[in-house]
Design a protein around this motif. Structure first.
Motif, PDB file in Angstrom:
ATOM      1  N   ALA A  24      40.052  42.843  52.207  1.00 26.40           N
ATOM      2  CA  ALA A  24      39.613  41.975  51.125  1.00 26.40           C
ATOM      3  C   ALA A  24      38.295  42.449  50.530  1.00 26.40           C
ATOM      4  CB  ALA A  24      39.482  40.540  51.635  1.00 26.40           C
ATOM      5  N   GLN A  25      37.517  43.211  51.284  1.00 25.51           N
ATOM      6  CA  GLN A  25      36.227  43.677  50.780  1.00 25.51           C
ATOM      7  C   GLN A  25      36.388  44.535  49.531  1.00 25.51           C
ATOM      8  OE1 GLN A  25      34.008  42.029  52.094  1.00 25.51           O
ATOM      9  NE2 GLN A  25      33.418  42.545  54.184  1.00 25.51           N
ATOM     10  N   ALA A  26      37.483  45.280  49.422  1.00 27.90           N
ATOM     11  CA  ALA A  26      37.690  46.123  48.242  1.00 27.90           C
ATOM     12  C   ALA A  26      37.738  45.284  46.977  1.00 27.90           C
ATOM     13  CB  ALA A  26      38.968  46.932  48.401  1.00 27.90           C
ATOM     14  N   ALA A  27      38.406  44.145  47.042  1.00 30.49           N
ATOM     15  CA  ALA A  27      38.476  43.260  45.884  1.00 30.49           C
ATOM     16  C   ALA A  27      37.167  42.526  45.657  1.00 30.49           C
ATOM     17  CB  ALA A  27      39.618  42.263  46.061  1.00 30.49           C
ATOM     18  N   ARG A  28      36.511  42.140  46.746  1.00 30.87           N
ATOM     19  CA  ARG A  28      35.260  41.385  46.620  1.00 30.87           C
ATOM     20  C   ARG A  28      34.128  42.225  46.055  1.00 30.87           C
ATOM     21  NH1 ARG A  28      36.268  39.162  52.637  1.00 30.87           N
ATOM     22  NH2 ARG A  28      37.464  37.278  52.147  1.00 30.87           N
ATOM     23  N   PHE A  29      34.097  43.497  46.403  1.00 35.32           N
ATOM     24  CA  PHE A  29      32.981  44.348  46.010  1.00 35.32           C
ATOM     25  C   PHE A  29      33.366  45.408  44.982  1.00 35.32           C
ATOM     26  CE2 PHE A  29      31.651  42.665  50.122  1.00 35.32           C
ATOM     27  CZ  PHE A  29      30.342  42.283  49.853  1.00 35.32           C
ATOM     28  N   GLY A  30      34.636  45.411  44.518  1.00 35.06           N
ATOM     29  CA  GLY A  30      35.068  46.418  43.566  1.00 35.06           C
ATOM     30  C   GLY A  30      34.375  46.343  42.222  1.00 35.06           C
ATOM     31  N   GLY A  31      33.986  45.145  41.818  1.00 40.02           N
ATOM     32  CA  GLY A  31      33.222  44.988  40.593  1.00 40.02           C
ATOM     33  C   GLY A  31      34.013  45.211  39.321  1.00 40.02           C
ATOM     34  N   ALA A  32      33.293  45.610  38.268  1.00 33.47           N
ATOM     35  CA  ALA A  32      33.882  45.723  36.938  1.00 33.47           C
ATOM     36  C   ALA A  32      34.944  46.812  36.868  1.00 33.47           C
ATOM     37  CB  ALA A  32      32.783  45.995  35.909  1.00 33.47           C
ATOM     38  N   GLY A  33      34.873  47.800  37.746  1.00 34.63           N
ATOM     39  CA  GLY A  33      35.842  48.886  37.709  1.00 34.63           C
ATOM     40  C   GLY A  33      37.265  48.428  37.946  1.00 34.63           C
ATOM     41  N   LEU A  34      37.437  47.292  38.575  1.00 34.99           N
ATOM     42  CA  LEU A  34      38.785  46.798  38.847  1.00 34.99           C
ATOM     43  C   LEU A  34      39.546  46.464  37.566  1.00 34.99           C
ATOM     44  CD1 LEU A  34      38.056  44.414  41.873  1.00 34.99           C
ATOM     45  CD2 LEU A  34      38.924  46.763  41.941  1.00 34.99           C
ATOM     46  N   THR A  35      38.810  46.098  36.530  1.00 33.25           N
ATOM     47  CA  THR A  35      39.453  45.722  35.272  1.00 33.25           C
ATOM     48  C   THR A  35      40.279  46.864  34.698  1.00 33.25           C
ATOM     49  OG1 THR A  35      37.622  44.208  34.796  1.00 33.25           O
ATOM     50  CG2 THR A  35      39.032  44.844  32.948  1.00 33.25           C
ATOM     51  N   ALA A  36      39.783  48.082  34.860  1.00 36.14           N
ATOM     52  CA  ALA A  36      40.488  49.242  34.309  1.00 36.14           C
ATOM     53  C   ALA A  36      41.785  49.530  35.044  1.00 36.14           C
ATOM     54  CB  ALA A  36      39.578  50.472  34.374  1.00 36.14           C
ATOM     55  N   LEU A  37      41.937  48.942  36.235  1.00 34.68           N
ATOM     56  CA  LEU A  37      43.124  49.192  37.055  1.00 34.68           C
ATOM     57  C   LEU A  37      44.050  47.985  37.122  1.00 34.68           C
ATOM     58  CD1 LEU A  37      41.285  50.967  40.017  1.00 34.68           C
ATOM     59  CD2 LEU A  37      42.415  52.058  38.072  1.00 34.68           C
ATOM     60  N   ALA A  38      43.782  46.983  36.293  1.00 36.90           N
ATOM     61  CA  ALA A  38      44.487  45.707  36.396  1.00 36.90           C
ATOM     62  C   ALA A  38      45.984  45.825  36.140  1.00 36.90           C
ATOM     63  CB  ALA A  38      43.875  44.698  35.425  1.00 36.90           C
ATOM     64  N   ALA A  39      46.412  46.865  35.447  1.00 36.67           N
ATOM     65  CA  ALA A  39      47.839  47.001  35.154  1.00 36.67           C
ATOM     66  C   ALA A  39      48.636  47.478  36.366  1.00 36.67           C
ATOM     67  CB  ALA A  39      48.041  47.976  33.995  1.00 36.67           C
ATOM     68  N   LEU A  40      47.967  48.013  37.368  1.00 34.69           N
ATOM     69  CA  LEU A  40      48.663  48.531  38.543  1.00 34.69           C
ATOM     70  C   LEU A  40      48.972  47.409  39.523  1.00 34.69           C
ATOM     71  CD1 LEU A  40      46.599  51.788  39.213  1.00 34.69           C
ATOM     72  CD2 LEU A  40      48.940  51.636  38.306  1.00 34.69           C
ATOM     73  N   PRO A  41      50.185  47.358  40.063  1.00 37.09           N
ATOM     74  CA  PRO A  41      50.502  46.343  41.074  1.00 37.09           C
ATOM     75  C   PRO A  41      49.758  46.639  42.378  1.00 37.09           C
ATOM     76  CG  PRO A  41      52.294  47.904  40.887  1.00 37.09           C
ATOM     77  CD  PRO A  41      51.337  48.243  39.785  1.00 37.09           C
ATOM     78  N   VAL A  42      49.431  45.595  43.083  1.00 33.55           N
ATOM     79  CA  VAL A  42      48.679  45.715  44.336  1.00 33.55           C
ATOM     80  C   VAL A  42      49.604  45.497  45.521  1.00 33.55           C
ATOM     81  CG1 VAL A  42      46.866  44.678  45.753  1.00 33.55           C
ATOM     82  CG2 VAL A  42      46.494  45.008  43.303  1.00 33.55           C
ATOM     83  N   TRP A  43      49.540  46.413  46.460  1.00 32.50           N
ATOM     84  CA  TRP A  43      50.148  46.234  47.776  1.00 32.50           C
ATOM     85  C   TRP A  43      48.996  45.931  48.722  1.00 32.50           C
ATOM     86  CZ3 TRP A  43      55.320  47.970  49.641  1.00 32.50           C
ATOM     87  CH2 TRP A  43      56.240  48.094  48.582  1.00 32.50           C
ATOM     88  N   ALA A  44      49.009  44.736  49.317  1.00 29.62           N
ATOM     89  CA  ALA A  44      47.866  44.262  50.099  1.00 29.62           C
ATOM     90  C   ALA A  44      48.247  44.025  51.549  1.00 29.62           C
ATOM     91  CB  ALA A  44      47.325  42.966  49.493  1.00 29.62           C
ATOM     92  N   VAL A  45      47.325  44.324  52.443  1.00 30.61           N
ATOM     93  CA  VAL A  45      47.496  44.009  53.857  1.00 30.61           C
ATOM     94  C   VAL A  45      46.972  42.598  54.096  1.00 30.61           C
ATOM     95  CG1 VAL A  45      46.779  44.543  56.204  1.00 30.61           C
ATOM     96  CG2 VAL A  45      47.370  46.398  54.639  1.00 30.61           C
ATOM     97  N   GLY A  46      47.854  41.661  54.381  1.00 30.37           N
ATOM     98  CA  GLY A  46      47.451  40.323  54.771  1.00 30.37           C
ATOM     99  C   GLY A  46      47.174  39.376  53.616  1.00 30.37           C
ATOM    100  N   GLU A  47      47.275  38.095  53.929  1.00 26.38           N
ATOM    101  CA  GLU A  47      47.072  37.043  52.930  1.00 26.38           C
ATOM    102  C   GLU A  47      45.643  37.008  52.412  1.00 26.38           C
ATOM    103  OE1 GLU A  47      49.186  35.147  51.502  1.00 26.38           O
ATOM    104  OE2 GLU A  47      51.003  35.401  52.696  1.00 26.38           O
ATOM    105  N   ALA A  48      44.654  37.254  53.295  1.00 31.79           N
ATOM    106  CA  ALA A  48      43.258  37.197  52.856  1.00 31.79           C
ATOM    107  C   ALA A  48      42.966  38.277  51.820  1.00 31.79           C
ATOM    108  CB  ALA A  48      42.331  37.352  54.058  1.00 31.79           C
ATOM    109  N   THR A  49      43.493  39.468  52.033  1.00 35.10           N
ATOM    110  CA  THR A  49      43.298  40.551  51.064  1.00 35.10           C
ATOM    111  C   THR A  49      43.979  40.217  49.749  1.00 35.10           C
ATOM    112  OG1 THR A  49      43.173  42.173  52.855  1.00 35.10           O
ATOM    113  CG2 THR A  49      43.632  43.018  50.652  1.00 35.10           C
TER     114      THR A  49
END
Length: 228
Positions: free
Chosen positions: A59-84
């Protein structure tokens, strides 16, 4: 209550604070003792056209990814666990699959049925894994560094207690800081590999049935509430 042992939560915040809140709500004598601190790293998002999906193992990747995540928003996420997955949604990301277990288990599932080109948003210190047919590109967006033990750490582990370890790095650091005092401490690990990283010499070791907080607290009940 009589006979209860403290439950020592050592993981970095905000996950550590969340674990403490869950534990206290379940009537544990939970102590907030983070031995690590998470922080964002500078990073530049690559062209999303070069990838089929994002891989998030924390989950830290999403919490600390910051503004850069917006550029990747079109990509689907495969996540480990409900918290992530929950942290990814809060960050505005589209969660496609939530995998149980650990990163390797999710990657194995992706190799069988998922995308082939993965951008792994991860921490600076990370494990390695892979699967035939997958191209995994790690990109560090956060770091979790060792922090000085909080005030009260030495007094707390001077007596019997149950100490939680959510990662192999966490287990190793707990073992180093505990030293000979581990002989009266019980280690509660999120997985068998994490328990192994803590070494020997503990009063007891226990492993959660699943790698998540709920399973760890279920295992902690018998360890902490001995006098009930």
């Amino acid at each position: 209550m009589t006979g209860d042992l403290p439950l020592v939560v050592t993981r970095a915040d905000p996950g550590g604070a969340a674990t403490v809140a869950r534990a206290q709500a379940a009537d544990f004598d939970a102590r907030h003792m983070p031995l690590f601190a998470a922080q964002a790293l500078p990073w530049v998002p690559p062209d999303p056209a070069g990838f089929d999906a994002l891989l998030l193992t924390s989950a830290q990747a999403a919490r600390f990814g910051g503004a850069g995540l917006t550029a990747l928003a079109a990509l689907p996420v495969w996540a480990v666990g409900e918290a992530t997955a929950a942290a990814a949604r809060v960050a505005g990301m589209r969660v496609a699959v939530i995998g149980p277990g650990d990163g390797q288990g999710l990657v194995d599932a992706m190799a069988a049925q998922g995308p082939a080109r993965l951008l792994w948003l991860c921490g600076r210190d990370r494990s390695t894994f892979g699967a035939p047919g997958l191209a995994i590109t790690p990109l560090a967006v956060y770091a979790v560094d060792a922090a000085p033990p909080p005030s009260g750490w030495d007094a707390l582990i001077a007596a019997p207690a149950v100490v939680m370890a959510h990662s192999a790095r966490g287990a190793t650091r707990v073992a180093e800081l505990a030293g000979d005092r581990r002989k009266h401490l019980t280690l509660l690990a999120i997985s068998a590999s994490v328990a192994a990283a803590a070494g020997d010499g503990w009063a007891a070791k226990a492993v959660a049935a699943r790698p998540d907080d709920a399973a760890m607290l279920a295992e902690a009940a018998a360890l902490c509430h001995k006098g009930r």
